[in-house]
Write an enzyme that holds these catalytic residues in place. Sequence first.
Site, PDB file in Angstrom:
ATOM      1  N   CYS A 164       0.859  -1.173   0.000  1.00  0.00           N
ATOM      2  CA  CYS A 164       0.000   0.000   0.000  1.00  0.00           C
ATOM      3  C   CYS A 164       0.901   1.231   0.000  1.00  0.00           C
ATOM      4  O   CYS A 164       2.114   1.111  -0.147  1.00  0.00           O
ATOM      5  CB  CYS A 164      -0.956  -0.001   1.185  1.00  0.00           C
ATOM      6  SG  CYS A 164      -0.135  -0.155   2.790  1.00  0.00           S
ATOM      7  N   THR A 165       0.343   2.413   0.165  1.00  0.00           N
ATOM      8  CA  THR A 165       1.110   3.643  -0.015  1.00  0.00           C
ATOM      9  C   THR A 165       2.307   3.724   0.921  1.00  0.00           C
ATOM     10  O   THR A 165       3.452   3.846   0.483  1.00  0.00           O
ATOM     11  CB  THR A 165       0.208   4.875   0.188  1.00  0.00           C
ATOM     12  OG1 THR A 165      -0.932   4.772  -0.664  1.00  0.00           O
ATOM     13  CG2 THR A 165       0.976   6.158  -0.124  1.00  0.00           C
TER      14      THR A 165
END
Length: 309
Positions: free
Chosen positions: A185-186
């Site tokens: 994810c980010t």
Amino acid sequence: MSLTKIVLFYVFTPLSDPEAVRLWQHALAEGCGLKGRVIVSHQGINATLGGEIDDVKRYVRSTRSYAPFRDADIKWSTGTGDDFPRLSVKVRPELVTFHAPDEITVTADGVQGGGEHLTPGRLHRLIEERGDEVVFFDGRNAMEAQIGRFKGAIVPDTDTTRDFIAEIESGRYAELKDRPVVTYCTGGIRCEVLSVLMKNRGFSEVYQLEGGIVRYGESFGNSGLWDGSLYVFDKRMHMEFGEGAESLGRCAECAKPTPLFVNCANEECRKLFLRCAACTESGLHPHCGECVPAGAAGSAITGAEAPSR
């Protein structure tokens, strides 16, 4: 000329009085002149803040002076000077809203029972050892993956993190349960929880990319396994890891590559969709695919819309 920076970090650690931490964080960030979002819960803290570099450094030093946050992995990027509309510091039941608080155990050592952390270098070694057996599993909302993702990644059909439990329980990914699955994810926070949820549902070999896409991009830029742009939750809305990166997104009007999201002109919708700068400037394609009025596909609008969230 002033230099503005954005910091992104999270710490999973038990907090006995989240409201007291919220009040301290609000006073600290406000006193440093920063804007952005801070979430505090009994599980820890999650923050994205921006401002003048010296002010941001002062905030980071003070935050790290609190023992539970001392080892926070601070991710830095260059801001524009107007990246957030305001400062928001809130207490919530979960740091990431998967609606599964009873499944997550947090100690001073972080989330328990999650996937094995892989640094960017260790990720590459895993792929060298296991080859095509390794599967990338996107832990973000599907919209974010439109402009960038890891090569060959599986992108679940999710609009929010609340959709993930139903998605991984759907049976669509049953063939992955005995394969090495790398969640990403980010910045890493969503995978701390997602990897637990996946392991609890029978996925036997789950990993999480340490530091998320941000740390990977810092390590390998455009020369690694990442393709395109990274969606970010500030007014920039996207960032790249080097010159020459081409976003995977395609303009809804002309189909040219673009990382630019805009809001649907329908005030009751406001869904984000991709539209390039040229088509925006020309006032083309004002509505998302779900809201195009009959006979109005590709019609112009008066003036360009300003993207918003």
